[in-house]
Design a protein around this motif. Structure first.
Motif, PDB file in Angstrom:
ATOM      1  N   ASN A 259       0.826  -1.213   0.000  1.00  0.00           N
ATOM      2  CA  ASN A 259       0.000   0.000   0.000  1.00  0.00           C
ATOM      3  C   ASN A 259       0.857   1.258   0.000  1.00  0.00           C
ATOM      4  OD1 ASN A 259      -2.320  -1.533   0.024  1.00  0.00           O
ATOM      5  ND2 ASN A 259      -2.539  -1.470   2.250  1.00  0.00           N
ATOM      6  N   ARG A 260       1.967   1.237   0.743  1.00  0.00           N
ATOM      7  CA  ARG A 260       2.855   2.402   0.789  1.00  0.00           C
ATOM      8  C   ARG A 260       3.480   2.652  -0.576  1.00  0.00           C
ATOM      9  NH1 ARG A 260       7.027   2.641   5.635  1.00  0.00           N
ATOM     10  NH2 ARG A 260       5.007   2.662   6.708  1.00  0.00           N
ATOM     11  N   ASN A 263       0.832   4.099  -2.888  1.00  0.00           N
ATOM     12  CA  ASN A 263       0.571   5.514  -2.586  1.00  0.00           C
ATOM     13  C   ASN A 263       1.707   6.417  -3.078  1.00  0.00           C
ATOM     14  OD1 ASN A 263      -1.866   4.849  -1.367  1.00  0.00           O
ATOM     15  ND2 ASN A 263      -0.929   4.656   0.666  1.00  0.00           N
ATOM     16  N   SER A 266       1.471   6.744  -6.870  1.00  0.00           N
ATOM     17  CA  SER A 266       0.322   7.536  -7.309  1.00  0.00           C
ATOM     18  C   SER A 266       0.557   9.018  -7.082  1.00  0.00           C
ATOM     19  CB  SER A 266      -0.941   7.094  -6.569  1.00  0.00           C
ATOM     20  OG  SER A 266      -0.813   7.307  -5.176  1.00  0.00           O
ATOM     21  N   GLN A 267       1.413   9.363  -6.096  1.00  0.00           N
ATOM     22  CA  GLN A 267       1.717  10.760  -5.839  1.00  0.00           C
ATOM     23  C   GLN A 267       2.798  11.237  -6.796  1.00  0.00           C
ATOM     24  OE1 GLN A 267       2.915  10.883  -1.760  1.00  0.00           O
ATOM     25  NE2 GLN A 267       0.853  10.481  -0.963  1.00  0.00           N
TER      26      GLN A 267
END
Length: 267
Positions: A259-260, A263, A266-267
Motif C-alpha cells: 500500500n505504501r 501511494n 500515485s503521488q
C-alpha cells in the motif's frame, strides 16, 4: 423493510466474514488453550489460566528439536522450490518449445494427486535407489510437491507482466542481466514471494509425505501426531499460536508495504 434491504445489499460481505470466522475459529481455540493448565495429559478441557507453557515452550522433550528440523527442511525446500519454480515459470511463459503443453499439464499433477499416492511413489523410488530415508529424502520430497505451487504462483504473475517495460529498458541500453535485475525481477517479486511463502507453509505443515519418507527422523507434525496418542502438551499450542501470529504479521507487513508503494507511485 430497511433491515432486509441492508441485508441483501451486504450479503456478500456478511458471507465473507462468516467464512473467515469459520476458518479462523480453530486457530482461536489453539491460542486460548495455549494459556491452559490441564490436570491430565490431554489439553482438551479448560481448567484455569496459566503462563507456564509460554515461559517454557521447550519443556517437552524432543519437541524443540523436531521444530528446528521442520524449520530447516521448510527453509531449504522453500529455497529449492522457489529457484526451480521461478525458472520453470519463466520458461513456460516466455519460450515456445516441444512438449510445452505436456509440461504445463504435468506441473499440476502433484497438486491434483492424493498425497498418499505421491508419498508411496516417492518411497518406492527412494528404496529402489537405495537411498537412506531421513533428512535428504524428506527435503527432496518437499521440493517436489512444493514446486507445482511455486510455478503456479509465479506463472500467474509473469503472464500479467507488460513486455513493453522490458523493451523500454533495452531501448535505454540496459543489458539482459540489468534488465532482469532492475525491471523483470522487481515486477515478478510479488508472485515469487507468494510462491515462497506458500512453499514454506506447505513444507512445514506436511505430515503424510514426510511420514512415508522420514525413516527414523521426526519432524514437528510427526511429533504432534505421536504426542496425540500419549497426551497433548500445552507447548504444542504455544508453538502453533506463535507460528500463526508470525504468519499474520508477515502478511500484514507485506500488505502495508504494498500500500505504501502504491501511494508513493500515485503521488
Amino acid at each position: 423493510m430497511p433491515v432486509l434491504r441492508w441485508f441483501r445489499r451486504n450479503l456478500i460481505v456478511i458471507a465473507g466474514l462468516l467464512t473467515l470466522a469459520y476458518l479462523i475459529l480453530p486457530n482461536v481455540v489453539v491460542m486460548v488453550f495455549s494459556f491452559n493448565k490441564p490436570k491430565g495429559r490431554f489439553n482438551y478441557a479448560w481448567q484455569h489460566f496459566s503462563l507456564d507453557a509460554w515461559k517454557d515452550p521447550c519443556g517437552v522433550a524432543d519437541m524443540c528439536g523436531s521444530l528446528s528440523l521442520s524449520l530447516q527442511i521448510a527453509a531449504w525446500a522453500t529455497v529449492g522450490a522457489t529457484v526451480l519454480g521461478t525458472m520453470i515459470a519463466f520458461a513456460l511463459v516466455r519460450y515456445r518449445f516441444r512438449a510445452r503443453g505436456a509440461i504445463n499439464s504435468l506441473i499440476f499433477l502433484p497438486m491434483a494427486m492424493p498425497e498418499v499416492v505421491m508419498a508411496a511413489s516417492l518411497l518406492t523410488l527412494f528404496l529402489n535407489m537405495g537411498a537412506q530415508l531421513g533428512f535428504w529424502t524428506i527435503l527432496i520430497a518437499h521440493i517436489m510437491f512444493c514446486l507445482s505451487f511455486v510455478v503456479t504462483a509465479v506463472k500467474a504473475r509473469v503472464m500479467s507482466m507488460d513486455p513493453r517495460l522490458e523493451e523500454a529498458a533495452r531501448d535505454l541500453y540496459a543489458g539482459p542481466v540489468q534488465t532482469f535485475l532492475r525491471v523483470t525481477l522487481p515486477i515478478a517479486a510479488p508472485g515469487i514471494a507468494a510462491g515462497a511463502l506458500l512453499a514454506f507453509a506447505l513444507s512445514f505443515d506436511d505430515f503424510i509425505i514426510t511420514n512415508f519418507n522420514a525413516g527414523s527422523t521426526v519432524t514437528f507434525p510427526m511429533f504432534v501426531w505421536g504426542s496425540a496418542q500419549r497426551g497433548t502438551p500445552v507447548q504444542i499450542n504455544v508453538i502453533g499460536t506463535a507460528m500463526f501470529v508470525i504468519a499474520v504479521l508477515i502478511v500484514v507487513a507485506g500488505q502495508l508495504i504494498a500500500n505504501r508503494r502504491k501511494n508513493s507511485t500515485s503521488q
